[in-house]
Design an enzyme around this catalytic site. Sequence first.
Site, PDB file in Angstrom:
ATOM      1  N   ARG A  53       0.843  -1.209   0.000  1.00 16.63           N
ATOM      2  CA  ARG A  53       0.000   0.000   0.000  1.00 16.63           C
ATOM      3  C   ARG A  53       0.876   1.257   0.000  1.00 16.63           C
ATOM      4  O   ARG A  53       0.512   2.287  -0.561  1.00 16.63           O
ATOM      5  CB  ARG A  53      -0.951  -0.019   1.218  1.00 16.63           C
ATOM      6  CG  ARG A  53      -1.768   1.247   1.389  1.00 16.63           C
ATOM      7  CD  ARG A  53      -3.024   1.004   2.230  1.00 16.63           C
ATOM      8  NE  ARG A  53      -2.758   0.292   3.461  1.00 16.63           N
ATOM      9  CZ  ARG A  53      -2.240   0.842   4.565  1.00 16.63           C
ATOM     10  NH1 ARG A  53      -1.917   2.116   4.598  1.00 16.63           N
ATOM     11  NH2 ARG A  53      -2.023   0.106   5.647  1.00 16.63           N
ATOM     12  N   TYR A 106     -16.573  17.292 -15.302  1.00 16.87           N
ATOM     13  CA  TYR A 106     -16.970  15.884 -15.296  1.00 16.87           C
ATOM     14  C   TYR A 106     -18.018  15.698 -14.182  1.00 16.87           C
ATOM     15  O   TYR A 106     -17.825  16.187 -13.061  1.00 16.87           O
ATOM     16  CB  TYR A 106     -15.736  15.016 -15.056  1.00 16.87           C
ATOM     17  CG  TYR A 106     -16.060  13.593 -14.738  1.00 16.87           C
ATOM     18  CD1 TYR A 106     -16.825  12.827 -15.615  1.00 16.87           C
ATOM     19  CD2 TYR A 106     -15.630  13.006 -13.562  1.00 16.87           C
ATOM     20  CE1 TYR A 106     -17.149  11.512 -15.322  1.00 16.87           C
ATOM     21  CE2 TYR A 106     -15.943  11.692 -13.255  1.00 16.87           C
ATOM     22  CZ  TYR A 106     -16.711  10.956 -14.144  1.00 16.87           C
ATOM     23  OH  TYR A 106     -17.023   9.662 -13.839  1.00 16.87           O
ATOM     24  N   ASP A 177      -7.432  19.427 -13.912  1.00 13.79           N
ATOM     25  CA  ASP A 177      -7.707  18.067 -14.391  1.00 13.79           C
ATOM     26  C   ASP A 177      -7.294  18.051 -15.868  1.00 13.79           C
ATOM     27  O   ASP A 177      -7.971  18.610 -16.730  1.00 13.79           O
ATOM     28  CB  ASP A 177      -9.206  17.768 -14.219  1.00 13.79           C
ATOM     29  CG  ASP A 177      -9.565  16.355 -14.675  1.00 13.79           C
ATOM     30  OD1 ASP A 177      -8.818  15.786 -15.493  1.00 13.79           O
ATOM     31  OD2 ASP A 177     -10.601  15.835 -14.226  1.00 13.79           O
ATOM     32  N   LYS A 202      -8.120   7.002 -18.916  1.00 13.49           N
ATOM     33  CA  LYS A 202      -8.423   7.529 -20.254  1.00 13.49           C
ATOM     34  C   LYS A 202      -7.165   7.507 -21.129  1.00 13.49           C
ATOM     35  O   LYS A 202      -6.641   6.453 -21.386  1.00 13.49           O
ATOM     36  CB  LYS A 202      -9.014   8.933 -20.134  1.00 13.49           C
ATOM     37  CG  LYS A 202     -10.003   9.108 -18.991  1.00 13.49           C
ATOM     38  CD  LYS A 202     -11.231   8.232 -19.124  1.00 13.49           C
ATOM     39  CE  LYS A 202     -12.221   8.562 -18.027  1.00 13.49           C
ATOM     40  NZ  LYS A 202     -13.071   7.504 -17.592  1.00 13.49           N
TER      41      LYS A 202
HETATM   42  C1  LIG Z   1     -12.248  14.612 -16.899  1.00 16.27           C
HETATM   43  C2  LIG Z   1     -12.374  13.450 -15.956  1.00 16.27           C
HETATM   44  N1  LIG Z   1     -11.818  13.558 -14.724  1.00 16.27           N
HETATM   45  C3  LIG Z   1     -11.901  12.541 -13.838  1.00 16.27           C
HETATM   46  C4  LIG Z   1     -12.569  11.381 -14.136  1.00 16.27           C
HETATM   47  C5  LIG Z   1     -12.664  10.267 -13.124  1.00 16.27           C
HETATM   48  O1  LIG Z   1     -11.762   9.254 -13.447  1.00 16.27           O
HETATM   49  P1  LIG Z   1     -11.934   7.713 -12.998  1.00 16.27           P
HETATM   50  O2  LIG Z   1     -13.154   7.201 -13.686  1.00 16.27           O
HETATM   51  O3  LIG Z   1     -10.657   7.092 -13.457  1.00 16.27           O
HETATM   52  O4  LIG Z   1     -12.091   7.709 -11.523  1.00 16.27           O
HETATM   53  C6  LIG Z   1     -13.149  11.228 -15.401  1.00 16.27           C
HETATM   54  C7  LIG Z   1     -13.878   9.977 -15.738  1.00 16.27           C
HETATM   55  O5  LIG Z   1     -14.605   9.906 -16.702  1.00 16.27           O
HETATM   56  C8  LIG Z   1     -13.050  12.294 -16.330  1.00 16.27           C
HETATM   57  O6  LIG Z   1     -13.608  12.211 -17.552  1.00 16.27           O
END
Ligand SMILES: Cc1ncc(COP(=O)(O)O)c(C=O)c1O
Length: 386
Positions: A53, A106, A177, A202
């Site tokens: 961990r 998101y 982000d 992604k």
């Molecule tokens: C722009 C963005 N940030 C964060 C996330 C969250 O990521 P995760 O699904 O890997 O937790 C997503 C998921 O679709 C996203 O599109």
Amino acid sequence: MKPSSRAVHAGRDLKARSPLAPDLSTAAVHVYTDLDDYDAVAKGERPGYYYGRNSNSNREMLEKAVAELEGAEAGLATASGMAALHTAMLALAPRPVTIVATRELYGGTLALLRQDFEPAGYEINFVDLRDLEAVRRAVSSAGLVLAETITNPLCAVPDLEAIATMARDRGVPFLVDNTFASPILCRPLELRATAVMHSATKYLGGHSDLVAGVVAGDAKAIGAARARSVRTGTTLSPFDAWLALRGLRTLDVRMRRHSENSLVLARAMQEMDGVARVHHPLLDGSPSFAVAQRLLPRGAGGMMAFDLEGGRDAVQRMMSRFHIVTFAASLGGVETTISYPEITSHRSLTPQERAELGVTPGTVRVSVGIEDADDIVADFAQALAS
Ligand SMILES: Cc1ncc(COP(=O)(O)O)c(C=O)c1O
């Protein structure tokens, strides 16, 4: 090294007889014969691993690679993008403050703000991040600013450089982000943001076969994020770290192709039957065009959206006619997929909130893959033909 070469080599130190592709280390724990040695490794004074961990070689390689690509001092890999966002926010703003963000985030991020941060005493001040005067006013009473390089789902590009300068001037941390752009297309830390995070699920991973997140920033912020991630048990599993690093090696070529294909598709869609509006930051006439040209000179990645006349029924009709495009509630993979924000990323919003953002019952988000652009355009054209 240029970013394309860095993507191939970052995060490893090859010596004679090193495996060229990293070994997968699934060990939950490493053995020791000397208490002082264990103590030094656990304190971080000596290199080594002791408990899964806390530390793992595959996770560490991924963290170093993403930090190098983002131009950061340090990185932290987490069990998902949401875990990365959560731990990064708490590292930058550990006590309740006002968070400045746009509503066009998101949907999971919006849910985290409303359902976890607000009840814990944080206030959320939603502003349109493209309105720099509104941002300037909001930053003066903020304790954290949060933005996406390219917004989800309508692909607007806020002026991260201007926002970062305002935040720095006020001593307010600015978290970006960078999931949609990846460090190949934009490096927010070079624009003076405080930290960046990714859903590595992604583009970093790129093959829709893992769930992971990464945060990158200065050593102090990442140290705080790491300590919390270790305490709360949100560090990334070795296999997902191994897969993400494998994906990262081809990030540059994938991002180029995603960027080229999305622009070809966006332009072609403007002429297709039933398409009311196309959202792509590098289309002539996009409200984000000038900022996107400046901040994303190598392309805007594979994300775009469009509004279909006829709402949900028209979307269903198109979907049932596709030959290669599929519906999938994620993005950033090699295949072209669509998502329907009303029931996927933005399902936690009310219809009125979605309407205010410009997300209509006909809005479709496209994650344009790396197939031949002609095949992608042809599939949409036949699916939309009357
Ligand atoms: C722009 C963005 N940030 C964060 C996330 C969250 O990521 P995760 O699904 O890997 O937790 C997503 C998921 O679709 C996203 O599109």
